[in-house]
Design an enzyme around this catalytic site. Structure first.
Site, PDB file in Angstrom:
ATOM      1  N   HIS A 141      26.848  47.520  33.572  1.00  0.00           N
ATOM      2  CA  HIS A 141      27.170  46.117  33.312  1.00  0.00           C
ATOM      3  C   HIS A 141      27.213  45.335  34.617  1.00  0.00           C
ATOM      4  O   HIS A 141      28.160  45.462  35.404  1.00  0.00           O
ATOM      5  CB  HIS A 141      28.517  46.032  32.584  1.00  0.00           C
ATOM      6  CG  HIS A 141      28.961  44.640  32.307  1.00  0.00           C
ATOM      7  ND1 HIS A 141      30.289  44.274  32.239  1.00  0.00           N
ATOM      8  CD2 HIS A 141      28.250  43.491  32.081  1.00  0.00           C
ATOM      9  CE1 HIS A 141      30.388  42.989  32.002  1.00  0.00           C
ATOM     10  NE2 HIS A 141      29.170  42.484  31.889  1.00  0.00           N
ATOM     11  N   SER A 183      28.222  43.981  27.733  1.00  0.00           N
ATOM     12  CA  SER A 183      29.522  43.650  28.322  1.00  0.00           C
ATOM     13  C   SER A 183      30.681  44.110  27.453  1.00  0.00           C
ATOM     14  O   SER A 183      31.832  43.949  27.837  1.00  0.00           O
ATOM     15  CB  SER A 183      29.622  42.137  28.541  1.00  0.00           C
ATOM     16  OG  SER A 183      29.499  41.447  27.301  1.00  0.00           O
ATOM     17  N   GLU A 209      29.892  47.373  36.683  1.00  0.00           N
ATOM     18  CA  GLU A 209      30.829  48.161  35.882  1.00  0.00           C
ATOM     19  C   GLU A 209      30.028  49.241  35.157  1.00  0.00           C
ATOM     20  O   GLU A 209      29.155  48.933  34.345  1.00  0.00           O
ATOM     21  CB  GLU A 209      31.505  47.217  34.888  1.00  0.00           C
ATOM     22  CG  GLU A 209      32.580  47.827  34.038  1.00  0.00           C
ATOM     23  CD  GLU A 209      33.229  46.788  33.128  1.00  0.00           C
ATOM     24  OE1 GLU A 209      34.452  46.833  32.958  1.00  0.00           O
ATOM     25  OE2 GLU A 209      32.507  45.918  32.578  1.00  0.00           O
ATOM     26  N   ASN A 252      35.842  42.501  30.693  1.00  0.00           N
ATOM     27  CA  ASN A 252      35.977  41.619  29.532  1.00  0.00           C
ATOM     28  C   ASN A 252      37.227  41.904  28.714  1.00  0.00           C
ATOM     29  O   ASN A 252      37.696  41.027  27.980  1.00  0.00           O
ATOM     30  CB  ASN A 252      34.727  41.680  28.670  1.00  0.00           C
ATOM     31  CG  ASN A 252      33.623  40.814  29.243  1.00  0.00           C
ATOM     32  OD1 ASN A 252      33.887  39.789  29.858  1.00  0.00           O
ATOM     33  ND2 ASN A 252      32.385  41.228  29.066  1.00  0.00           N
TER      34      ASN A 252
END
Length: 296
Positions: A141, A120, A153, A191
């Site tokens: 991800h 992540s 992602e 993130n």
């Protein structure tokens, strides 16, 4: 473009089990690996239960569910990945641990195989540097829990090839996911934005702006988030949140990414979130521990 028919997944926790389930339900041969046989046994029970719920709710047919379970194999031996077209790593968020795994996978997986990380936040370029095949290393991800969340992602390292990117994107779309693409910067897209918000929620709690309940209610009802940031941190794992904040701070060099002292204190006290029964909130009452990933 590489045609993906067989998938290896490393790590049988919630993320790895969910990714393995997705691949099997969509007709791919899957090997799910963990070094702990008991963890694999739990994952097998977990996936079977999820597939049965999908059948009972009419999301898939009985035949498709039975086929998905037949496509799943469970192993403790990396050598079983020799024929995988792609291996997706879903282990601890540690660059050193991931690099060591990728070195081993590079030796075992066939030369045409893609090596993908569910990281992540960690640099795909640096992970790829541990292998002899950087063009075939990519970030994939998944959001938690993978069978439910609609997003994947994809992160290209400095040397990730177009062929690898297109094959990975096609696989995510086969899983009925929406794909977003990030360059290889710390935290990527999700993130980079999410973790500072969670960290700021800890600062609000730490400095006495409001109670944890009011902070979470404010974000849920005021901004239409399905979970408040502190509740979400518990779901993700406070240790994972801290790891990502450290990576953001190291990678971007801005003091705004320094982890909140309260977040660090909770982890020092062993309050890691739902998985340990207590985090910002207390989940030790068994009635509070139902996992969203089990409700398909």
């Amino acid at each position: 473009m590489v045609e993906i028919k067989a998938v290896g997944v490393v790590g049988s926790g919630q993320m790895g089990s969910g990714i393995a389930q997705l691949a099997a339900v969509h007709g791919l041969k899957v090997w799910l690996l963990d070094s702990d046989p008991e963890a694999l046994s739990r994952a097998k029970t977990f996936i079977a239960g999820n597939v049965r719920r999908m059948i009972s709710k009419g999301h898939i047919s009985q035949a498709n569910g039975d086929n998905a379970l037949s496509l799943l194999s469970y192993t403790t031996n990396l050598e079983d990945f020799q024929d995988a077209d792609i291996v997706i790593e879903a282990i601890v968020e540690s660059e050193d641990v991931k690099k060591n795994l990728f070195r081993q996978l590079d030796r075992i997986v066939k030369p045409s195989g893609i090596l993908a990380s569910n990281t992540s936040s960690i640099s795909i370029t640096r992970i790829a540097s541990a292998t002899s095949r950087p063009p075939q290393v990519i970030g994939m991800h998944f959001m938690n829990p993978p069978p439910i969340m609609k997003l994947v992602e994809i992160v290209r390292g400095a040397d990730t090839s177009d062929e690898t990117f297109l094959a990975t994107k096609a696989l995510a779309e086969r899983f009925k996911k929406t794909v977003i693409c990030s360059q290889d910067f710390a935290g990527f897209i999700v993130n980079r934005i999410l973790m500072p918000m969670i960290n700021e929620a800890f600062h609000a709690l730490y400095t006495g702006v409001a109670t944890k309940e009011d902070i979470d209610a404010g974000m849920k009802l005021g901004t239409n988030h399905p979970m408040g940031p502190l509740e979400l941190a518990d779901f993700i794992g406070l240790d994972v949140c801290l790891s990502v904040m450290k990576i953001l701070h190291a990678g971007l060099g801005d003091t705004k990414y320094l982890p909140c002292p309260l977040l660090i204190q909770y982890i020092d006290a062993g309050r890691l979130g739902r998985k340990h029964g207590i985090g910002v909130y207390d989940y030790r009452d068994a009635a509070k521990q139902a996992q969203p990933s089990a409700r398909l």
